[in-house]
Design a protein around this motif. Sequence first.
Motif, PDB file in Angstrom:
ATOM      1  N   VAL A  55       0.839  -1.203   0.000  1.00  0.00           N
ATOM      2  CA  VAL A  55       0.000   0.000   0.000  1.00  0.00           C
ATOM      3  C   VAL A  55       0.871   1.249   0.000  1.00  0.00           C
ATOM      4  N   VAL A  56       1.923   1.242   0.839  1.00  0.00           N
ATOM      5  CA  VAL A  56       2.825   2.399   0.912  1.00  0.00           C
ATOM      6  C   VAL A  56       3.510   2.627  -0.436  1.00  0.00           C
ATOM      7  N   GLU A  67      17.697  -2.805   7.576  1.00  0.00           N
ATOM      8  CA  GLU A  67      16.929  -1.708   8.144  1.00  0.00           C
ATOM      9  C   GLU A  67      16.394  -0.822   7.019  1.00  0.00           C
ATOM     10  N   ARG A  68      15.342  -0.072   7.291  1.00  0.00           N
ATOM     11  CA  ARG A  68      14.680   0.704   6.239  1.00  0.00           C
ATOM     12  C   ARG A  68      15.613   1.717   5.581  1.00  0.00           C
ATOM     13  N   ILE A  69      16.388   2.445   6.398  1.00  0.00           N
ATOM     14  CA  ILE A  69      17.318   3.443   5.845  1.00  0.00           C
ATOM     15  C   ILE A  69      18.354   2.755   4.959  1.00  0.00           C
ATOM     16  N   ALA A  70      18.929   1.686   5.466  1.00  0.00           N
ATOM     17  CA  ALA A  70      19.957   0.959   4.716  1.00  0.00           C
ATOM     18  C   ALA A  70      19.363   0.343   3.445  1.00  0.00           C
ATOM     19  N   PHE A 102      10.065  10.444  -3.738  1.00  0.00           N
ATOM     20  CA  PHE A 102       9.660   9.053  -3.523  1.00  0.00           C
ATOM     21  C   PHE A 102      10.306   8.446  -2.267  1.00  0.00           C
ATOM     22  N   PRO A 103      11.649   8.535  -2.101  1.00  0.00           N
ATOM     23  CA  PRO A 103      12.239   7.981  -0.866  1.00  0.00           C
ATOM     24  C   PRO A 103      11.684   8.627   0.402  1.00  0.00           C
ATOM     25  N   PHE A 104      11.420   9.935   0.350  1.00  0.00           N
ATOM     26  CA  PHE A 104      10.894  10.637   1.520  1.00  0.00           C
ATOM     27  C   PHE A 104       9.538  10.065   1.921  1.00  0.00           C
ATOM     28  N   ILE A 105       8.643   9.868   0.954  1.00  0.00           N
ATOM     29  CA  ILE A 105       7.300   9.369   1.271  1.00  0.00           C
ATOM     30  C   ILE A 105       7.358   7.925   1.760  1.00  0.00           C
ATOM     31  N   VAL A 106       8.166   7.097   1.082  1.00  0.00           N
ATOM     32  CA  VAL A 106       8.270   5.674   1.471  1.00  0.00           C
ATOM     33  C   VAL A 106       8.792   5.536   2.891  1.00  0.00           C
ATOM     34  N   LEU A 107       9.811   6.312   3.234  1.00  0.00           N
ATOM     35  CA  LEU A 107      10.393   6.211   4.565  1.00  0.00           C
ATOM     36  C   LEU A 107       9.550   6.923   5.618  1.00  0.00           C
ATOM     37  N   LEU A 108       8.688   7.831   5.198  1.00  0.00           N
ATOM     38  CA  LEU A 108       7.813   8.541   6.132  1.00  0.00           C
ATOM     39  C   LEU A 108       6.665   7.653   6.592  1.00  0.00           C
ATOM     40  N   LEU A 109       6.118   6.875   5.666  1.00  0.00           N
ATOM     41  CA  LEU A 109       4.974   6.034   5.983  1.00  0.00           C
ATOM     42  C   LEU A 109       5.424   4.705   6.575  1.00  0.00           C
ATOM     43  N   PRO A 110       4.640   4.156   7.499  1.00  0.00           N
ATOM     44  CA  PRO A 110       5.022   2.883   8.126  1.00  0.00           C
ATOM     45  C   PRO A 110       4.923   1.720   7.134  1.00  0.00           C
TER      46      PRO A 110
END
Length: 778
Positions: A245-246, A308-311, A368-376
């Motif tokens: 969904v994200v 991890e999400r950032i990595a 795109f990376p900002f939104i993906v990492l912002l949402l759970p």
Amino acid sequence: MINQFAGSLVKYRAWYALLSLILIVALGGGLASLHFESDYKIFFSDDNPQLLAHESNQETYTKSDNITFVIAPKDEAVFTPDTLSSIKQLTDAAWKMPYSSRVDSITNYQHTWVEEDDLVVEDFVLNPDAISLDRLNELKAIALSEPQLVNYLISSRAHATAVSVNLNLPELMAEADEATVEVVEYSRALRDKIEADNPNLKIYLIGQTVVNNTFNEMSTQDMTQLIPIMFLVIVVLLQAILRSVVGTISTVVVIGVSVLVTQGFMGWVGYAVNQVNVMSPIIILTLAVCDCVHILNNYLFNLSRGDERIAAMKESLSLNFQPILLTSLTTAIGFVSMNFSDSPPFQELGNISAFGVMAAFVFSMTLFPFIVLLLPMKARPIAKMSNSSKLTDSIAQFAISRYNLLFWGLLVFAIILVSFMFKNELNDDTVEYFHEDVPFRQAADYTQQNLTGFDMISYSLKSGESNGVNDPAYLAKVEAFSQWYLSQPEVVHVSSFTDVIKRLNRNMHNDDPEWYRLPDNRELAAQYILLYEMSLPFGLDLNNQIDSDKSSLLLTVRVKDQKAQQLIDLDLRAQQWLMENAPEMVTPGASVSIMFAHIGQRNIDSMLTGSLVALILVTLTLLVALRSFKYGLLSLLPNAFPAGMAFGIWGIFDGEVNLAVAVIFAVTLGIVVDDTVHFITKYIRARKIHGHDAKQSIEYAFTVVGKAIITTTVVLAAGFFVLAFSSFDVNASMGLMVGITIIIALIWDFLFLPSLLIKVDSIKQTEQTTAIMKEATS
């Protein structure tokens, strides 16, 4: 360096997102300047020779802007009191139409006859309500014997007729578009009223103004119906394939802002929306998906293996930055090559799409990376291989195990299929631009089957002197040209002033049929014309046939059921006749039909050059970016073949191409390169970084990028196939051809490209092994 930049994109993602937002707001401001243009002239550059010839005729005589009411009595009888009364009512009302400058019908046709020594010129039907049966039959006989009427305003069986309205629309295109809408609305209301008053009548609307308005309506329909459907298809497919969904939300946002800034860019540079560049949002919709899917696919894969999400995002951006940048650049190059097109709307489409591609790249790397990492988002562990992974693994094993057979088999098959592309013929037809469910198409089909031809060719035949139209020798040559044209099988009507002169000569000799010929005396011809002109009512003068100083005549030919090349060939035959019989009168055939007939061929010729330049530039870009002459050169085959194969399929099943199909290679080149670049870059990575051999590198490439390529292909193909449902055939043909090309590219990159890479690198590896063995033995 790429790894460091990818890290900064993730580390400072909030700042990058803010900059993106500022860019969106700035470019979005251009939306206020957008407006629509639907005039047929937008398809032609200002120096187009056919446009210049057409405009010269319009300046000399009357404009070709026109609406024609084609009247089809259900009882197939025009000469009845009720039908003639309705025609007269329609004729009178048409004079009140906005911008109306002339109305011609069988009721106000200027019939001539002699009473004692006076020439009488009056409306053909004066009082249809009080007309006897004998008079009706007499009028019918007269009408069917008049060359000026038959197969133009009355059918040869008198079962269909027309009311033709000439219009004097504003010169400015924006004002002309508004006037077009106003005129068509008035015409439709008038049609509906006449049909309601006389249920026996079915009335169709044709004419160049109706064509322009239909272009407008089809474009609006595509914007309001196809784009929402397209958007829905993309969302559903993304969610079904990615199951995130994200990821779907993030991709949709990037799609939305990419389309928004692209449309804003159009406003800022002064582009108007038209029936061709209106498809740019659909192109941007599909292309923006590719970037996001590749990033998201690797991001989800990294999460599933425990990163991890950032990595995971850093690794995904690092892996995809170069191939996405490459595919964006090569796609933009493909679209920019559309500037070689001879038709401005296609040039604009290329520039708009190129801008949109690069905008999508920027937003996919920042927003795109900002939104993906912002949402759970929860990571999905790799419990078992997904269906898509199983599919790509099966394809990989098939391609590796049978690489030799696939290489030679597909290469031979492709060459054979490409050979069929030469069966395609340019057959632009304005009527067939629209599907059969479009009212204009139905009107044009009925008109060509029952009344007259839709296509016209006009010739301004110069006498070389003022009042030269009175010269019997000149008139004889015009008459001979007219008769030659009438002898051509595709011609249904020729409008020539010589018919009027012959009729006047007969009238002045007691309507003796023997005198239905041109006068042999210049002064007599001048008297006839002067006497006739003085008797004509206001609005029905001779300006539509004779120029102001009476030095030239306009001869208009009506043709039916002819394609573009056939119209060009007909005009060439006419030019040859003039060269041989009246060289001093040689003049280009001019009309909207001729303009569109030539623009298709010119577009193909110019786009062949553009496509070749684009292919060379794309190959050079890949040579530099991949830092490999070998792999850059190898990309030529998978990049060039799919479009050629698609044209081959088109040649087998259709064989007719129109104005839009000429730009297919430019539209698809960058899209096709997307699959090739992502596959080759992953293959090179496996070879150089992981030390795999050719077959292991193929397996690696399928594992890393196979699912993303399938996803983008399915979404892209579905998006362009939505265009195939457009009622405007230029858009429909392009959508269908691009969709076919994209699917062929997937098959080609999954089966032929692996076999090509294995064969080339296996040869190199064998040579290296042989060299080592020789060195060892020596």
